[in-house]
Design a protein around this motif. Structure first.
Motif, short mmCIF file in Angstrom:
data_model
loop_
_atom_site.label_atom_id
_atom_site.label_comp_id
_atom_site.label_asym_id
_atom_site.label_seq_id
_atom_site.Cartn_x
_atom_site.Cartn_y
_atom_site.Cartn_z
N CYS A 17 0.83 -1.22 0.00
CA CYS A 17 0.00 0.00 0.00
C CYS A 17 0.86 1.26 0.00
O CYS A 17 0.54 2.24 -0.69
N TYR A 21 1.12 4.12 -2.96
CA TYR A 21 0.92 5.55 -2.70
C TYR A 21 2.10 6.37 -3.21
O TYR A 21 1.92 7.44 -3.79
N GLY A 49 0.38 -3.14 -6.12
CA GLY A 49 -0.62 -2.32 -5.44
C GLY A 49 -1.54 -1.58 -6.39
O GLY A 49 -2.72 -1.39 -6.09
N HIS A 53 -5.47 -3.32 -7.02
CA HIS A 53 -5.91 -2.44 -5.95
C HIS A 53 -7.17 -2.94 -5.24
O HIS A 53 -7.31 -2.76 -4.04
N ALA A 57 -7.06 -3.88 -1.29
CA ALA A 57 -7.96 -3.17 -0.38
C ALA A 57 -8.82 -4.14 0.42
O ALA A 57 -9.00 -3.97 1.64
N CYS A 60 -6.67 -5.80 3.03
CA CYS A 60 -6.38 -4.88 4.13
C CYS A 60 -7.55 -4.79 5.10
O CYS A 60 -7.36 -4.78 6.32
#
Length: 71
Positions: A17, A21, A49, A53, A57, A60
């Protein structure tokens, strides 16, 4: 937590992650995500990532639920 499978999974998810970013920030993208040598690990994590995505996500969210409520 650092020596368990849970800790490794949390570290991996946070690493992916964070690198994804960093790929969005222009100054960090040029410096950190060059894709060659040792820095290639950051580049590959950023690619994972951004391309996966939705899966990252969801994993996570599942890991956060597991760490907060089950463990």
């Amino acid at each position: 937590m650092a020596y368990s499978l849970d800790g490794v999974l949390v570290f991996g998810l946070l690493f992916v992650c964070t690198c994804a970013y960093f790929r969005k920030v222009p100054r960090l993208k040029a410096w950190l995500l060059s894709g060659s040598g040792v820095w290639g690990v950051f580049y590959k994590a950023a690619v994972i990532g951004t391309r996966l995505h939705a899966a990252v996500a969801i994993s996570c969210i599942v890991m956060a639920f597991y760490v907060l409520f089950i463990k």
